[in-house]
Design a protein around this motif. Structure first.
Motif, PDB file in Angstrom:
ATOM      1  N   TRP A 144       0.843  -1.197   0.000  1.00  0.00           N
ATOM      2  CA  TRP A 144       0.000   0.000   0.000  1.00  0.00           C
ATOM      3  C   TRP A 144       0.878   1.247   0.000  1.00  0.00           C
ATOM      4  N   ALA A 145       2.022   1.185   0.680  1.00  0.00           N
ATOM      5  CA  ALA A 145       2.930   2.327   0.694  1.00  0.00           C
ATOM      6  C   ALA A 145       3.468   2.626  -0.699  1.00  0.00           C
ATOM      7  N   ASP A 146       3.675   1.589  -1.511  1.00  0.00           N
ATOM      8  CA  ASP A 146       4.108   1.805  -2.898  1.00  0.00           C
ATOM      9  C   ASP A 146       3.069   2.617  -3.672  1.00  0.00           C
ATOM     10  N   LEU A 147       1.785   2.358  -3.414  1.00  0.00           N
ATOM     11  CA  LEU A 147       0.739   3.137  -4.076  1.00  0.00           C
ATOM     12  C   LEU A 147       0.843   4.599  -3.695  1.00  0.00           C
ATOM     13  N   ARG A 150       3.405   6.462  -5.924  1.00  0.00           N
ATOM     14  CA  ARG A 150       3.001   6.873  -7.273  1.00  0.00           C
ATOM     15  C   ARG A 150       1.878   7.891  -7.259  1.00  0.00           C
ATOM     16  N   LEU A 151       1.018   7.861  -6.234  1.00  0.00           N
ATOM     17  CA  LEU A 151      -0.049   8.859  -6.159  1.00  0.00           C
ATOM     18  C   LEU A 151       0.498  10.236  -5.790  1.00  0.00           C
ATOM     19  N   ARG A 152       1.510  10.296  -4.950  1.00  0.00           N
ATOM     20  CA  ARG A 152       2.119  11.599  -4.654  1.00  0.00           C
ATOM     21  C   ARG A 152       2.670  12.222  -5.936  1.00  0.00           C
ATOM     22  N   TYR A 181      -5.281   8.849   2.110  1.00  0.00           N
ATOM     23  CA  TYR A 181      -4.035   8.864   2.884  1.00  0.00           C
ATOM     24  C   TYR A 181      -3.128  10.009   2.434  1.00  0.00           C
ATOM     25  N   VAL A 182      -2.962  10.140   1.111  1.00  0.00           N
ATOM     26  CA  VAL A 182      -2.048  11.134   0.562  1.00  0.00           C
ATOM     27  C   VAL A 182      -2.605  12.551   0.689  1.00  0.00           C
ATOM     28  N   ILE A 191      -5.718   5.074   8.101  1.00  0.00           N
ATOM     29  CA  ILE A 191      -6.122   4.599   6.782  1.00  0.00           C
ATOM     30  C   ILE A 191      -6.492   3.117   6.816  1.00  0.00           C
ATOM     31  N   LEU A 192      -5.877   2.332   7.687  1.00  0.00           N
ATOM     32  CA  LEU A 192      -6.249   0.927   7.789  1.00  0.00           C
ATOM     33  C   LEU A 192      -7.626   0.760   8.415  1.00  0.00           C
ATOM     34  N   GLU A 193      -8.022   1.673   9.268  1.00  0.00           N
ATOM     35  CA  GLU A 193      -9.377   1.644   9.813  1.00  0.00           C
ATOM     36  C   GLU A 193     -10.381   2.024   8.730  1.00  0.00           C
TER      37      GLU A 193
END
Length: 226
Positions: A144-147, A150-152, A181-182, A191-193
């Protein structure tokens, strides 16, 4: 500072892959039975109906809230959703494909249910539970951190290239979640909640520029599909 005026995200309509995964999970099967590669999975008939409903929502937007640019994931189910939805809109808007909106790469887990992952990759299953969903990267896949990375990159480019613009992005559930999240500067536990609630197919999430940042207006709304 110039920035986007509106950011709108939607998940693609129901896909044949969504249908196949649910059926496999209910059977307790290890494999989903999906034959296409992830990028080529099309919409189901229900998904096409949902995409048309999204289009009617777009058609009803006030002129000052209509998208000035549509971005879509290159994956077929997202591109089909964008095409069908925009056919309902009484206004023209440019459409661009951006690979940064593609779904999360599952690596060696592609085509498997959670039952299959646990049975065939027990060490990875244990490792995922220890590391946690946010940072765990399946072999050959993405976390998920990889996403977020790329979104940033994507949203930084949009702020620079589309100042004052209203952008609609047609993508995937993980992209919608990680946009929160971003954009909202959330933490891993927050974000996990949020992620515990599934993102509806063709749901709408919107952020609007208010002073110095994009602020959330609505999230995961499916009332327009009723």
């Amino acid at each position: 500072m110039d920035t986007l005026d509106w950011l709108i995200l939607t998940r693609h309509g129901e896909s044949t892959g969504n249908v196949a995964y649910r059926a496999a999970y209910e059977r307790g099967a290890e494999e989903t039975g999906i034959l296409e590669r992830d990028a080529d999975i099309p919409l189901s008939e229900a998904g096409r109906v949902q995409a048309a409903g999204l289009g009617r929502w777009l058609a009803a937007l006030p002129e000052g809230e209509r998208p000035t640019l549509v971005l879509t994931s290159p994956f077929l189910r997202a591109a089909e959703t964008a095409r069908i939805a925009l056919e309902q809109a009484p206004y023209a808007v440019p459409v661009r494909v951006d690979e940064r909106l593609r779904d999360r790469d599952q690596g060696v887990f592609e085509g498997l249910t959670s039952f299959g992952i646990r049975a065939r990759f027990p060490e990875e299953y244990t490792r995922k539970r220890r590391i946690g969903k946010f940072y765990y990267r399946p072999p050959g896949g993405e976390s998920w951190a990889d996403l977020a990375l790329r979104l940033r990159s994507l949203y930084r480019d949009l702020h620079e290239q589309e100042p004052g613009g209203r952008v609609l992005a047609v993508a995937h559930d993980a992209i919608v979640v990680m946009t929160r999240y971003v954009v909202e500067g959330l933490s891993e536990p927050e974000i996990l909640e949020i992620e515990k609630t599934p993102i509806g197919n063709c749901s709408v999430s919107r952020w609007r520029h208010d002073g110095g940042r994009l602020c959330p207006i609505i999230y995961n709304d499916i009332s327009h599909l009723a």
